[in-house]
Motif scaffolding. Sequence first.
Motif, mmCIF file in Angstrom:
data_model
loop_
_atom_site.group_PDB
_atom_site.id
_atom_site.type_symbol
_atom_site.label_atom_id
_atom_site.label_comp_id
_atom_site.label_asym_id
_atom_site.label_seq_id
_atom_site.Cartn_x
_atom_site.Cartn_y
_atom_site.Cartn_z
ATOM 1 N N MET A 6 30.736 49.089 49.999
ATOM 2 C CA MET A 6 31.270 48.401 51.171
ATOM 3 C C MET A 6 32.419 47.495 50.762
ATOM 4 O O MET A 6 32.419 46.931 49.668
ATOM 5 N N PRO A 7 33.438 47.354 51.615
ATOM 6 C CA PRO A 7 34.564 46.484 51.277
ATOM 7 C C PRO A 7 34.124 45.029 51.212
ATOM 8 O O PRO A 7 33.194 44.604 51.900
ATOM 9 N N THR A 8 34.797 44.265 50.353
ATOM 10 C CA THR A 8 34.487 42.844 50.213
ATOM 11 C C THR A 8 34.945 42.092 51.466
ATOM 12 O O THR A 8 36.096 42.243 51.889
ATOM 13 N N PRO A 9 34.055 41.296 52.088
ATOM 14 C CA PRO A 9 34.442 40.553 53.297
ATOM 15 C C PRO A 9 35.623 39.633 53.004
ATOM 16 O O PRO A 9 35.775 39.122 51.870
ATOM 17 N N PRO A 10 36.465 39.376 54.004
ATOM 18 C CA PRO A 10 37.648 38.535 53.781
ATOM 19 C C PRO A 10 37.328 37.155 53.211
ATOM 20 O O PRO A 10 38.058 36.659 52.342
ATOM 21 N N TYR A 11 36.242 36.534 53.671
ATOM 22 C CA TYR A 11 35.942 35.191 53.169
ATOM 23 C C TYR A 11 35.613 35.231 51.684
ATOM 24 O O TYR A 11 35.927 34.295 50.933
ATOM 25 N N ARG A 12 34.991 36.320 51.247
ATOM 26 C CA ARG A 12 34.691 36.480 49.821
ATOM 27 C C ARG A 12 35.971 36.711 49.022
ATOM 28 O O ARG A 12 36.113 36.218 47.893
ATOM 29 N N GLN A 13 36.908 37.450 49.576
ATOM 30 C CA GLN A 13 38.173 37.682 48.881
ATOM 31 C C GLN A 13 38.922 36.362 48.678
ATOM 32 O O GLN A 13 39.480 36.110 47.602
ATOM 33 N N ILE A 14 38.922 35.509 49.708
ATOM 34 C CA ILE A 14 39.588 34.213 49.595
ATOM 35 C C ILE A 14 38.872 33.344 48.565
ATOM 36 O O ILE A 14 39.504 32.699 47.720
ATOM 37 N N ALA A 15 37.538 33.341 48.627
ATOM 38 C CA ALA A 15 36.763 32.549 47.669
ATOM 39 C C ALA A 15 37.002 33.038 46.246
ATOM 40 O O ALA A 15 37.132 32.224 45.311
ATOM 41 N N ASP A 16 37.080 34.352 46.045
ATOM 42 C CA ASP A 16 37.316 34.902 44.706
ATOM 43 C C ASP A 16 38.668 34.453 44.159
ATOM 44 O O ASP A 16 38.794 34.117 42.976
ATOM 45 N N GLU A 17 39.679 34.438 45.015
ATOM 46 C CA GLU A 17 41.011 34.033 44.577
ATOM 47 C C GLU A 17 41.040 32.549 44.228
ATOM 48 O O GLU A 17 41.615 32.150 43.206
ATOM 49 N N LEU A 18 40.420 31.719 45.054
ATOM 50 C CA LEU A 18 40.382 30.284 44.762
ATOM 51 C C LEU A 18 39.583 30.009 43.488
ATOM 52 O O LEU A 18 39.958 29.162 42.678
ATOM 53 N N ARG A 19 38.488 30.736 43.310
ATOM 54 C CA ARG A 19 37.676 30.556 42.100
ATOM 55 C C ARG A 19 38.486 30.907 40.858
ATOM 56 O O ARG A 19 38.431 30.212 39.841
ATOM 57 N N ARG A 20 39.266 31.986 40.950
ATOM 58 C CA ARG A 20 40.111 32.378 39.821
ATOM 59 C C ARG A 20 41.104 31.269 39.491
ATOM 60 O O ARG A 20 41.324 30.937 38.316
ATOM 61 N N GLN A 21 41.698 30.665 40.515
ATOM 62 C CA GLN A 21 42.670 29.595 40.291
ATOM 63 C C GLN A 21 42.017 28.373 39.647
ATOM 64 O O GLN A 21 42.612 27.720 38.790
ATOM 65 N N ILE A 22 40.785 28.082 40.050
ATOM 66 C CA ILE A 22 40.083 26.920 39.498
ATOM 67 C C ILE A 22 39.696 27.171 38.043
ATOM 68 O O ILE A 22 39.939 26.343 37.159
ATOM 69 N N LEU A 23 39.104 28.331 37.770
ATOM 70 C CA LEU A 23 38.616 28.613 36.422
ATOM 71 C C LEU A 23 39.759 28.814 35.428
ATOM 72 O O LEU A 23 39.599 28.566 34.232
ATOM 73 N N SER A 24 40.920 29.235 35.919
ATOM 74 C CA SER A 24 42.073 29.420 35.036
ATOM 75 C C SER A 24 42.834 28.129 34.805
ATOM 76 O O SER A 24 43.697 28.062 33.935
ATOM 77 N N GLY A 25 42.538 27.098 35.610
ATOM 78 C CA GLY A 25 43.249 25.836 35.480
ATOM 79 C C GLY A 25 44.469 25.740 36.365
ATOM 80 O O GLY A 25 45.163 24.717 36.382
ATOM 81 N N GLU A 26 44.752 26.807 37.114
ATOM 82 C CA GLU A 26 45.885 26.774 38.037
ATOM 83 C C GLU A 26 45.685 25.674 39.079
ATOM 84 O O GLU A 26 46.639 25.009 39.490
#
Length: 246
Positions: free
Chosen positions: A1-21
């Motif tokens: 099943m496709p990833t829900p939009p809210y999860r896609q946004i959360a994944d992107e923000l999480r990546r920015q936080i964990l990378s230090g961006e």
Amino acid sequence: MPTPPYRQIADELRRQILSGELGAGEKVPSENALALQHGVAPETARAALGVLAAEGLTEARRGSGTRVRDFKPILRRGTKRLAQSGWGEGRSIWEADLDGRPLTTDRVTVEELPCPAHIARALDLEADAPVWVRDRRYLVEDQPVMLATSYLPAVIVAGSPITEPDTGPGGTYARLADLGHKPVHFREVARARMPLPDEAEALALGKGTPVVLIVRYAYAAGGLPVEVNEMTLDASRYLMEWEFPA
């Protein structure tokens, strides 16, 4: 099943936080900004921010929006802080934890009350026997980090500085030593859970922040129980350390 939009946004923000961006303490885009950026409804953006809060990566503070959690831990040195070489020489047990950072207490109450049943068992007292209860909140750098309630048998501490808001140099354990009941053994039990509403308010906890509950039992010579201390710690502000010989 496709990833829900809210999860896609959360994944992107999480990546920015964990990378230090997105660094510690930095503001996270608002619901409206995220909705506009990703072409979704505000409710979808709100759900994405909720995911990050539940993971403990962000916290919402009144008046300052949602920010990346600023993790400046207190290193709680479980063995060193209780050594007699500290409180026995008039120093606070907190000196082992804070490395010079300012500590204050507020909401301090000290009163004689009937002993709760679970505390009476730990202190080897009859139910409803009188105990002195010391209740306070600790703040480090003006941020609340811990709630603590100590119970001490009235038969031991009545009339002593322990029944006053300020116990003097070395704190409660130094005063117990003055009374001839120096603590010689400690035991601590810890567990974690989500906070109760009054705990979340008193500690100004962000959404999704758990607490660590620590109960400390202090014993004088001969195994005499002299204190039970129930502590509630903001889990996001602590690292726990125990050091002992092999």
